[in-house]
Motif scaffolding. Structure first.
Motif, PDB file in Angstrom:
ATOM      1  N   VAL B  79      91.939 -51.388  12.806  1.00  0.00           N
ATOM      2  CA  VAL B  79      91.294 -50.335  12.040  1.00  0.00           C
ATOM      3  C   VAL B  79      92.366 -49.655  11.208  1.00  0.00           C
ATOM      4  O   VAL B  79      93.369 -49.189  11.739  1.00  0.00           O
ATOM      5  CB  VAL B  79      90.627 -49.304  12.974  1.00  0.00           C
ATOM      6  N   SER B  90      88.149 -42.891   8.963  1.00  0.00           N
ATOM      7  CA  SER B  90      88.355 -44.127   9.716  1.00  0.00           C
ATOM      8  C   SER B  90      88.306 -43.898  11.232  1.00  0.00           C
ATOM      9  O   SER B  90      87.964 -44.800  11.981  1.00  0.00           O
ATOM     10  CB  SER B  90      89.700 -44.741   9.337  1.00  0.00           C
ATOM     11  N   LEU B  94      87.050 -46.217  14.648  1.00  0.00           N
ATOM     12  CA  LEU B  94      87.914 -46.602  15.762  1.00  0.00           C
ATOM     13  C   LEU B  94      87.276 -46.172  17.087  1.00  0.00           C
ATOM     14  O   LEU B  94      87.195 -46.948  18.041  1.00  0.00           O
ATOM     15  CB  LEU B  94      89.286 -45.937  15.590  1.00  0.00           C
ATOM     16  N   THR B 119      95.243 -49.929  15.671  1.00  0.00           N
ATOM     17  CA  THR B 119      95.224 -49.322  14.342  1.00  0.00           C
ATOM     18  C   THR B 119      96.364 -49.905  13.521  1.00  0.00           C
ATOM     19  O   THR B 119      97.305 -50.474  14.044  1.00  0.00           O
ATOM     20  CB  THR B 119      95.414 -47.795  14.392  1.00  0.00           C
ATOM     21  N   ILE B 132      88.569 -52.357   7.847  1.00  0.00           N
ATOM     22  CA  ILE B 132      89.097 -52.915   9.094  1.00  0.00           C
ATOM     23  C   ILE B 132      89.336 -54.417   8.877  1.00  0.00           C
ATOM     24  O   ILE B 132      88.795 -55.006   7.930  1.00  0.00           O
ATOM     25  CB  ILE B 132      88.165 -52.696  10.317  1.00  0.00           C
TER      26      ILE B 132
END
Ligand SMILES: Cc1cc2nc3c(=O)[nH]c(=O)nc-3n(C[C@H](O)[C@H](O)[C@H](O)COP(=O)(O)O)c2cc1C
Ligand code: SF4
Ligand code: SF4
Ligand code: SF4
Ligand code: FES
Ligand code: FES
Lengths: 624, 158
Positions: B79, B90, B94, B119, B132
């Protein structure tokens, strides 16, 4: 295999003619953005339909084409990724946006065969339809010179690069200039490094040239670590040969016969395009031994990063190429004296190298026509955040901030008010309303306490919490600190802890002073640029938005309502029917009450998860 | 040491990249691409082949974020939490992925080695934020709900 200067001139003219026979072209954007939304499938589908309809088309540029054909091309990023997948139709210069597989048949029938414009695929804004790409406001105010091939030619083909005059700069440098002439021309152009520091490229080259060692290296910094920036990626993917040509000229000027390109791991497509470009150039004999019979030899290698931001720093980068931990080292000796494998090394950024062929071909005087005397040329910026048009742009150095935001960027999104722009990523600072007229170039920004850095521009509207922004960047930098020196390793940890406390509503009197004091110590004692600039975002947000810090610390309030932990979740007693639903969903049992009577939330326990708000059938719970 | 470990794959990677100490990072990348992590067996072997100490190889392997000494899932989901993606939300994506898969910031890989969630800071597709990737394929303009959908589709492929 090209053996002489004439061979090169000849191949350029052969492919130039071939390209001229393609009266119609479909350029499908094959940058990472458009590929992720299906550009390659669209390319294949269009080609298939053209064949079905018996339209002669060529996917590669042929040496001796039999007649005219429709050229199908995979181009580099147009910078307007948000509107992707994009295709450009030549010769009209039309841009079609957000293409889907289902559109392909109609595109071939109506646009390619019948020559009609398809309005529904064109970019539209405020009721106006923009047929031509160049008329769209996003492009109109740009000056695309370094990125001009991106979107215009096939990014995967060296022949196409030849066709529009590729490797003419290398040719000129090989046959008409001495190494001194090259260095002089670059010095005269005032080209300054695009990797952030703005160091004069000509001076760097002459320092390396002067070294007596027999072995020298040319290194290209394609680490592009600034999160939110993708200029270098677009060049590596969209016009790889221009960058290679720049590196070859650097090698010729400085007496190096080997070069390395360091690309960050997150850019697999850039790696594969560069690999292919190196192979093509090698096959033609533009890389290898005795290039075009001149005795000049040059080879290129690619190294992939492995996920460490600090490897963008010069000495860390060379250590990483050597297979070691990518940690910066104490200077001197400097990279120009002892760089890669302890040999004199020219280290430049991707965009810097991409400028070189332009200067060599057109001359320093031409180059200096654009931009201020001390920072001439253009600069690519990645425009992101709460702005109408996000994307990759190129403007003359010294363009005023307001022109970028309002003319190219189209102003703020959703009619919100502009608040600030963060420039230069985690090592940069913020600019505010008062900087609207500030010209963006190395020196003006430095005076304003910010820096161009890599060229990331994050635009923030009135709803953005500046303390949270500072925390975000500090979190990034702290994570990426290599840990070699104490001020950076420990100092960034402490600063992050303080910022985290403040956004959680646990800030204390004296925190701001403490932050500034820590910032001062880290900046003056850290070993490398990462540590030296780690505190910049904090210092500049404190400078311009001190009141926001104070509201968090003293009033336990986030003026923009962004900081989750500073929200207050309350039950409106008048609306509450006492059904107890909320208390059953609360993960921390913060809600209590008697059935049929108003419930209450224990603020000390509440973690602001918001679960109760959605659970309440009577909308009695609010966030304040 | 695992007696059955087959070093022919590793040999092939070394041959392709050069039997020299400076190639170590590229070699480790090649090995990780094949096994999706760095099996411990390879360290003494590489030390012997390249003529450098095992400690030096460990020190490189542990410095770089992309190397993993633990096996990763069949699908590695990254992500992006770079600036552009962060301002376009974002983190909720996640959180949704972690919740759906029962993972956390301490536990990145599912027990059955199907999924890893981590991440990354910027994939260079910022114009399509939030973004992603799943095993390097980029998915643009994500939302938490789209992420759930994507997981469903990926589970079919397991
Ligand atoms: C922590 C850190 C990260 C850096 N990251 C990059 C980067 O990603 N790309 C880059 O070109 N330069 C980066 N630099 C700057 C390089 O050290 C170096 O100045 C630059 O590559 C020189 O090229 P130029 O003169 O063409 O700008 C970074 C510097 C520091 C201190
Ligand atoms: S300043 Fe930070 S990143 Fe740079 S060498 Fe020191 S610890 Fe490493
Ligand atoms: S916001 Fe979450 S923690 Fe707070 S009272 Fe509601 S359910 Fe409980
Ligand atoms: S769910 Fe709503 S109505 Fe029911 S007890 Fe909670 S606040 Fe009151
Ligand atoms: S990738 Fe197509 S416009 Fe950027
Ligand atoms: S910030 Fe997410 S792709 Fe760049």
């Amino acid at each position: 295999m090209l053996k002489t200067r004439d061979d090169l001139i000849n191949v350029r003219s052969v492919y130039g003619k071939s390209l001229g026979l393609q009266t119609k072209k479909i350029l499908v954007c094959a940058g990472t953005g458009c590929v992720s939304s299906g550009a390659l499938e669209i390319f294949d589908r269009l080609t298939e339909i053209l064949k079905e309809k018996k339209v002669i088309c060529s996917v590669t540029l042929e040496k001796e084409p039999h007649g005219t054909s429709v050229g199908m091309k995979k181009s580099g990023c147009h910078g307007f990724c948000e509107m992707g997948p994009l295709i450009r139709i030549e010769p009209q210069g039309w841009l079609y946006t957000r293409i889907q597989l289902a559109d392909c048949e109609e595109i071939v029938e109506r646009t390619i065969i019948a020559g009609e414009h398809m309005e529904r695929l064109a970019y539209q804004k405020d009721g106006k339809v923009y047929k031509k790409q160049d008329d769209i406001p996003f492009y109109k105010k740009q000056t695309r010179t370094v990125l001009d091939h991106c979107g215009q030619i096939d990014a995967t083909s060296i022949n196409e690069y030849f066709a529009i005059g590729g490797y003419a700069a290398l040719e000129k440098a090989l046959f008409e200039m001495s190494p001194d002439d090259i260095v002089d021309e670059i010095s005269e152009s005032n080209l300054r490094g695009r990797g952030g520091g703005g160091f004069p490229t000509g001076r760097k080259w002459s320092q390396v040239k002067r070294q007596k060692e027999a072995k020298k290296y040319v290194v290209c910094n394609g680490d592009e670590g600034d999160p939110g920036a993708f200029m270098d990626r677009s060049i590596m993917e969209g016009d790889p040969h221009r960058m290679l040509e720049g590196m070859m000229i650097a090698g010729l000027a400085c007496g190096a016969s080997e070069g390395y390109i360091y690309v960050r791991a997150e850019y697999p497509m850039a790696v594969s395009r560069l690999k292919a470009a190196i192979e093509q150039a090698t096959q033609y004999g533009l890389l290898g031994d005795n290039i075009l019979g001149t005795g000049f030899s040059f080879r290129l290698h690619i190294n992939r990063g492995a996920g460490a931001f600090v490897c963008g720093e010069g000495s860390a980068l060379t250590a990483s190429i050597e297979g070691k931990r990518g940690m910066p080292r104490v200077k001197p000796p400097r990279t120009v004296e002892q760089g890669l494998f302890d040999k004199p090394t020219v280290l430049n950024n991707v965009e810097t190298y991409a400028n070189v062929p332009l200067i060599i071909t057109n001359g320093a005087a031409w180059y200096k026509q654009v931009g201020p005397e001390n920072s001439p040329g253009t600069k690519a910026f990645a425009l992101t955040g709460n702005i109408e048009n996000t994307g990759l742009i190129e403007v003359p150095m010294g363009t005023a901030l307001k022109e970028i935001i309002f003319d190219v960027g189209g102003g703020m999104r959703d009619g919100r008010k502009f608040k600030a722009v963060q420039i230069g990523g985690p090592s940069g600072g913020c600019l505010t309303k008062e900087h609207m007229d500030l010209p963006l170039d190395f020196d003006s920004l430095k005076k304003a306490g910010a820096m161009i850095g890599s060229g990331g521009l994050v635009v923030m509207d009135e709803n953005t919490c500046m303390v949270e922004v500072a925390r975000f960047f500090m979190n990034f930098t702290q994570n990426e600190s290599c840990g070699k020196c104490v001020p950076c390793r420990e100092g960034t940890k402490r600063m992050l802890a303080i910022l985290e406390r403040i956004v959680e509503g646990k800030g204390e009197e004296g925190d701001i002073d403490l932050l500034l004091e820590l910032a001062d110590t880290i900046s003056s004692t850290a070993l490398c640029g990462l540590g030296k600039s780690a505190a910049f975002p904090v210092v500049s947000t404190i400078k311009y938005f001190r009141d926001e810090y104070e509201a968090h610390i003293f009033e336990k309030r986030c003026p923009t309502g962004n900081c989750q932990k500073l929200k207050v979740i309350e039950i409106e007693a008048a609306l509450c029917k006492g059904c107890s639903k909320c208390s059953r969903v609360c993960p921390v049992n913060a809600i209590t009450g008697k059935v049929k009577e108003p419930f209450i939330i224990d603020q000390a326990k509440c973690i602001k998860c918001g679960a109760c708000i959605t659970a309440c059938p009577f909308q009695a719970i609010m966030e304040k | 040491m695992n007696q059955t470990f087959d070093f022919t794959v590793v040999d092939g990677i070394i041959d392709g990249l050069g039997r020299k100490p400076s190639a170590i990072i590229a070699i480790l990348q090649g090995i990780q691409e094949h096994y999706r992590y760095l099996p411990r067996e390879v360290f003494p072997y590489l030390a012997g082949e390249l003529g450098i100490s095992e400690a030096r190889i460990y020190s490189s392997a542990t410095f770089y974020e992309n190397f993993s000494l633990e096996p990763k899932g069949k699908f590695v989901i990254k992500v992006c939490d770079g600036t552009a993606c962060h301002v376009r939300k974002s983190i909720p994506i996640l959180e949704r992925l972690r919740k759906d898969l029962g993972l956390s910031d301490k536990k990145a890989t599912t027990e059955d080695l199907s999924f890893t969630v981590e991440t990354v800071s910027c994939l260079g597709a910022c114009g399509l934020a939030p973004v992603i990737t799943v095993n390097d394929k980029v998915y643009p303009a994500m939302t938490p709900d789209k992420a759930t959908e994507l997981l469903k589709a990926l589970k079919e492929e397991l």
